[in-house]
Motif scaffolding. Structure first.
Motif, PDB file in Angstrom:
ATOM      1  N   GLY A  65     -54.569   0.207  17.043  1.00  0.00           N
ATOM      2  CA  GLY A  65     -54.951  -1.079  16.491  1.00  0.00           C
ATOM      3  C   GLY A  65     -55.654  -1.927  17.518  1.00  0.00           C
ATOM      4  O   GLY A  65     -56.190  -1.423  18.498  1.00  0.00           O
ATOM      5  N   GLY A  66     -55.628  -3.249  17.299  1.00  0.00           N
ATOM      6  CA  GLY A  66     -56.295  -4.161  18.225  1.00  0.00           C
ATOM      7  C   GLY A  66     -57.771  -3.828  18.333  1.00  0.00           C
ATOM      8  O   GLY A  66     -58.474  -3.709  17.320  1.00  0.00           O
ATOM      9  N   PRO A  67     -58.273  -3.597  19.547  1.00  0.00           N
ATOM     10  CA  PRO A  67     -59.705  -3.298  19.703  1.00  0.00           C
ATOM     11  C   PRO A  67     -60.125  -1.976  19.075  1.00  0.00           C
ATOM     12  O   PRO A  67     -61.312  -1.729  18.886  1.00  0.00           O
ATOM     13  CB  PRO A  67     -59.882  -3.260  21.226  1.00  0.00           C
ATOM     14  N   PHE A  68     -59.145  -1.132  18.734  1.00  0.00           N
ATOM     15  CA  PHE A  68     -59.452   0.178  18.144  1.00  0.00           C
ATOM     16  C   PHE A  68     -59.120   0.229  16.657  1.00  0.00           C
ATOM     17  O   PHE A  68     -59.070   1.310  16.060  1.00  0.00           O
ATOM     18  CB  PHE A  68     -58.657   1.273  18.871  1.00  0.00           C
ATOM     19  N   ARG A  69     -58.873  -0.937  16.040  1.00  0.00           N
ATOM     20  CA  ARG A  69     -58.387  -0.953  14.664  1.00  0.00           C
ATOM     21  C   ARG A  69     -59.356  -0.303  13.675  1.00  0.00           C
ATOM     22  O   ARG A  69     -58.944   0.200  12.636  1.00  0.00           O
ATOM     23  CB  ARG A  69     -58.095  -2.382  14.210  1.00  0.00           C
ATOM     24  N   GLY A  70     -60.639  -0.276  14.020  1.00  0.00           N
ATOM     25  CA  GLY A  70     -61.612   0.361  13.136  1.00  0.00           C
ATOM     26  C   GLY A  70     -61.394   1.850  12.985  1.00  0.00           C
ATOM     27  O   GLY A  70     -61.902   2.466  12.039  1.00  0.00           O
ATOM     28  N   LEU A  71     -60.601   2.448  13.891  1.00  0.00           N
ATOM     29  CA  LEU A  71     -60.355   3.880  13.829  1.00  0.00           C
ATOM     30  C   LEU A  71     -59.644   4.283  12.548  1.00  0.00           C
ATOM     31  O   LEU A  71     -59.789   5.403  12.060  1.00  0.00           O
ATOM     32  CB  LEU A  71     -59.504   4.319  15.033  1.00  0.00           C
ATOM     33  N   LEU A  72     -58.846   3.352  12.004  1.00  0.00           N
ATOM     34  CA  LEU A  72     -58.034   3.693  10.832  1.00  0.00           C
ATOM     35  C   LEU A  72     -58.599   3.124   9.544  1.00  0.00           C
ATOM     36  O   LEU A  72     -57.939   3.202   8.498  1.00  0.00           O
ATOM     37  CB  LEU A  72     -56.598   3.194  11.034  1.00  0.00           C
ATOM     38  N   ASN A  73     -59.795   2.585   9.594  1.00  0.00           N
ATOM     39  CA  ASN A  73     -60.410   2.042   8.382  1.00  0.00           C
ATOM     40  C   ASN A  73     -60.583   3.131   7.323  1.00  0.00           C
ATOM     41  O   ASN A  73     -61.091   4.213   7.600  1.00  0.00           O
ATOM     42  CB  ASN A  73     -61.788   1.444   8.693  1.00  0.00           C
ATOM     43  N   GLY A  74     -60.136   2.831   6.118  1.00  0.00           N
ATOM     44  CA  GLY A  74     -60.390   3.724   4.999  1.00  0.00           C
ATOM     45  C   GLY A  74     -59.583   4.995   4.962  1.00  0.00           C
ATOM     46  O   GLY A  74     -59.947   5.933   4.239  1.00  0.00           O
ATOM     47  N   LEU A  75     -58.475   5.074   5.702  1.00  0.00           N
ATOM     48  CA  LEU A  75     -57.650   6.274   5.627  1.00  0.00           C
ATOM     49  C   LEU A  75     -57.123   6.453   4.203  1.00  0.00           C
ATOM     50  O   LEU A  75     -56.552   5.536   3.639  1.00  0.00           O
ATOM     51  CB  LEU A  75     -56.456   6.168   6.575  1.00  0.00           C
ATOM     52  N   ASP A  76     -57.298   7.652   3.646  1.00  0.00           N
ATOM     53  CA  ASP A  76     -56.687   7.911   2.347  1.00  0.00           C
ATOM     54  C   ASP A  76     -55.268   8.415   2.572  1.00  0.00           C
ATOM     55  O   ASP A  76     -54.797   8.546   3.708  1.00  0.00           O
ATOM     56  CB  ASP A  76     -57.528   8.907   1.542  1.00  0.00           C
ATOM     57  N   ALA A  77     -54.564   8.676   1.497  1.00  0.00           N
ATOM     58  CA  ALA A  77     -53.180   9.111   1.619  1.00  0.00           C
ATOM     59  C   ALA A  77     -53.059  10.406   2.416  1.00  0.00           C
ATOM     60  O   ALA A  77     -52.124  10.594   3.199  1.00  0.00           O
ATOM     61  CB  ALA A  77     -52.565   9.288   0.232  1.00  0.00           C
ATOM     62  N   GLY A  78     -54.042  11.292   2.234  1.00  0.00           N
ATOM     63  CA  GLY A  78     -54.007  12.556   2.951  1.00  0.00           C
ATOM     64  C   GLY A  78     -54.130  12.376   4.443  1.00  0.00           C
ATOM     65  O   GLY A  78     -53.370  12.939   5.229  1.00  0.00           O
ATOM     66  N   ALA A  79     -55.105  11.574   4.865  1.00  0.00           N
ATOM     67  CA  ALA A  79     -55.297  11.336   6.290  1.00  0.00           C
ATOM     68  C   ALA A  79     -54.124  10.565   6.883  1.00  0.00           C
ATOM     69  O   ALA A  79     -53.732  10.788   8.026  1.00  0.00           O
ATOM     70  CB  ALA A  79     -56.598  10.567   6.517  1.00  0.00           C
ATOM     71  N   THR A  80     -53.546   9.648   6.099  1.00  0.00           N
ATOM     72  CA  THR A  80     -52.380   8.909   6.581  1.00  0.00           C
ATOM     73  C   THR A  80     -51.199   9.850   6.783  1.00  0.00           C
ATOM     74  O   THR A  80     -50.444   9.739   7.756  1.00  0.00           O
ATOM     75  CB  THR A  80     -51.987   7.798   5.581  1.00  0.00           C
ATOM     76  N   GLY A  81     -51.022  10.797   5.880  1.00  0.00           N
ATOM     77  CA  GLY A  81     -49.981  11.796   6.042  1.00  0.00           C
ATOM     78  C   GLY A  81     -50.210  12.667   7.262  1.00  0.00           C
ATOM     79  O   GLY A  81     -49.268  13.030   7.979  1.00  0.00           O
ATOM     80  N   ALA A  82     -51.485  13.005   7.526  1.00  0.00           N
ATOM     81  CA  ALA A  82     -51.803  13.782   8.726  1.00  0.00           C
ATOM     82  C   ALA A  82     -51.461  12.994   9.979  1.00  0.00           C
ATOM     83  O   ALA A  82     -50.945  13.543  10.957  1.00  0.00           O
ATOM     84  CB  ALA A  82     -53.282  14.152   8.714  1.00  0.00           C
ATOM     85  N   LEU A  83     -51.731  11.691   9.956  1.00  0.00           N
ATOM     86  CA  LEU A  83     -51.385  10.828  11.087  1.00  0.00           C
ATOM     87  C   LEU A  83     -49.873  10.815  11.303  1.00  0.00           C
ATOM     88  O   LEU A  83     -49.387  10.942  12.430  1.00  0.00           O
ATOM     89  CB  LEU A  83     -51.895   9.412  10.839  1.00  0.00           C
ATOM     90  N   ALA A  84     -49.124  10.658  10.213  1.00  0.00           N
ATOM     91  CA  ALA A  84     -47.667  10.635  10.319  1.00  0.00           C
ATOM     92  C   ALA A  84     -47.136  11.928  10.920  1.00  0.00           C
ATOM     93  O   ALA A  84     -46.234  11.931  11.753  1.00  0.00           O
ATOM     94  CB  ALA A  84     -47.050  10.393   8.945  1.00  0.00           C
ATOM     95  N   GLU A  85     -47.727  13.042  10.521  1.00  0.00           N
ATOM     96  CA  GLU A  85     -47.276  14.320  11.043  1.00  0.00           C
ATOM     97  C   GLU A  85     -47.594  14.453  12.532  1.00  0.00           C
ATOM     98  O   GLU A  85     -46.792  14.993  13.313  1.00  0.00           O
ATOM     99  CB  GLU A  85     -47.912  15.459  10.259  1.00  0.00           C
ATOM    100  N   GLU A  86     -48.743  13.957  12.950  1.00  0.00           N
ATOM    101  CA  GLU A  86     -49.093  13.984  14.372  1.00  0.00           C
ATOM    102  C   GLU A  86     -48.110  13.150  15.190  1.00  0.00           C
ATOM    103  O   GLU A  86     -47.741  13.510  16.307  1.00  0.00           O
ATOM    104  CB  GLU A  86     -50.517  13.465  14.576  1.00  0.00           C
ATOM    105  N   LEU A  87     -47.679  12.028  14.646  1.00  0.00           N
ATOM    106  CA  LEU A  87     -46.761  11.152  15.367  1.00  0.00           C
ATOM    107  C   LEU A  87     -45.424  11.835  15.647  1.00  0.00           C
ATOM    108  O   LEU A  87     -44.731  11.490  16.610  1.00  0.00           O
ATOM    109  CB  LEU A  87     -46.525   9.862  14.581  1.00  0.00           C
ATOM    110  N   GLN A  88     -45.053  12.792  14.834  1.00  0.00           N
ATOM    111  CA  GLN A  88     -43.792  13.487  15.039  1.00  0.00           C
ATOM    112  C   GLN A  88     -43.733  14.206  16.377  1.00  0.00           C
ATOM    113  O   GLN A  88     -42.646  14.485  16.883  1.00  0.00           O
ATOM    114  CB  GLN A  88     -43.543  14.479  13.901  1.00  0.00           C
TER     115      GLN A  88
END
Length: 247
Positions: A37-60
């Motif tokens: 987020g912050g200065p990099f918040r544009g990185l997550l613009n427009g994430l769909d449910a699939g990409a958000t799930g991929a992000l969650a899995e990476e965080l594990q």
């Protein structure tokens, strides 16, 4: 990730942007912080449910990180509902920044479901999320099982004067906060007084209560309610009053 259960199957159909994958890869190599987020918040613009799930899995795979920021990402409760359960994998998480993410009351309730299990959490930034008083109170009650929590930001969250009383009740007992930011809410004199009394009567560790922030609480207004001599403390700033109360 072989053998790990998929998060609702989302990781099979969503693709994370390359820059997000690069930042996660850097954190996986030993970095203590992951800032999306912050200065990099544009990185997550427009994430769909699939990409958000991929992000969650990476965080594990990032159980070692201590700081996670989604500041100003405007993710909303639907996407954060996918991410929040993964926070339980971050055993060393000390700072969580969710400033300005359109959480709303629904998001606050979702966060409350996991926040109390973040046992190492020290700082939680929730400003600018329209949580409402009920949402703030729900999160505060959940945080009482976080023994290391020292800083909480719930500023600019559409808390009105009536709801402030509910928040004050939630703040009493169980939190050893050093810093509480609750400015830019429509607390009104009665709501502000309830918050002040709750904080000053339930903790001896408080050092900052909206000190130096425009629209924040000025403790001088509440000298009588705090049982302090009006003449002796009339010109004292928040730091001096809090110092006296701690001592």
């Amino acid at each position: 990730n072989e053998g790990r259960p998929r998060l609702g199957g989302y990781a099979q159909c969503g693709v994370l942007p390359r820059n997000v994958r690069q930042r996660i890869k850097k954190a996986r190599r030993g970095g203590a912080k992951l800032v999306l987020g912050g200065p990099f918040r544009g990185l997550l613009n427009g994430l769909d449910a699939g990409a958000t799930g991929a992000l969650a899995e990476e965080l594990q795979d990032l159980g070692h990180i201590t700081d996670l920021s989604f500041s100003r990402c405007e993710l909303g409760p639907e996407r954060l509902a996918i991410i929040f359960p993964t926070l339980l994998s971050l055993a060393h998480l000390a700072t969580l920044n969710l400033f300005s993410n359109n959480l709303g009351r629904r998001g606050a309730e979702l966060l409350a479901g996991v926040a109390g299990q973040l046992s190492m959490l020290e700082r939680l930034w929730l400003g600018g999320n329209s949580l409402t008083g009920a949402g703030v109170a729900a999160v505060v009650r959940a945080l009482k099982t976080c023994p290391h929590l020292r800083c909480l930001d719930v500023s600019d969250n559409a808390v009105d004067a009536v709801e402030a009383v509910e928040v004050a009740r939630a703040l009493r007992n169980g939190l050893a906060l050093e810093t509480l930011f609750i400015s830019h809410n429509d607390l009104g004199p009665d709501g502000e007084r309830a918050i002040v009394l709750a904080m000053c009567s339930s903790t001896t560790t408080l050092q900052i209560l909206d000190s130096g922030i425009s629209g924040g609480i000025v403790l001088n207004r509440h000298l009588a309610a705090l049982g302090l001599d009006l003449a002796a403390f009339r010109d004292a700033d928040n730091d001096a009053i809090l110092g006296f109360l701690r001592d």
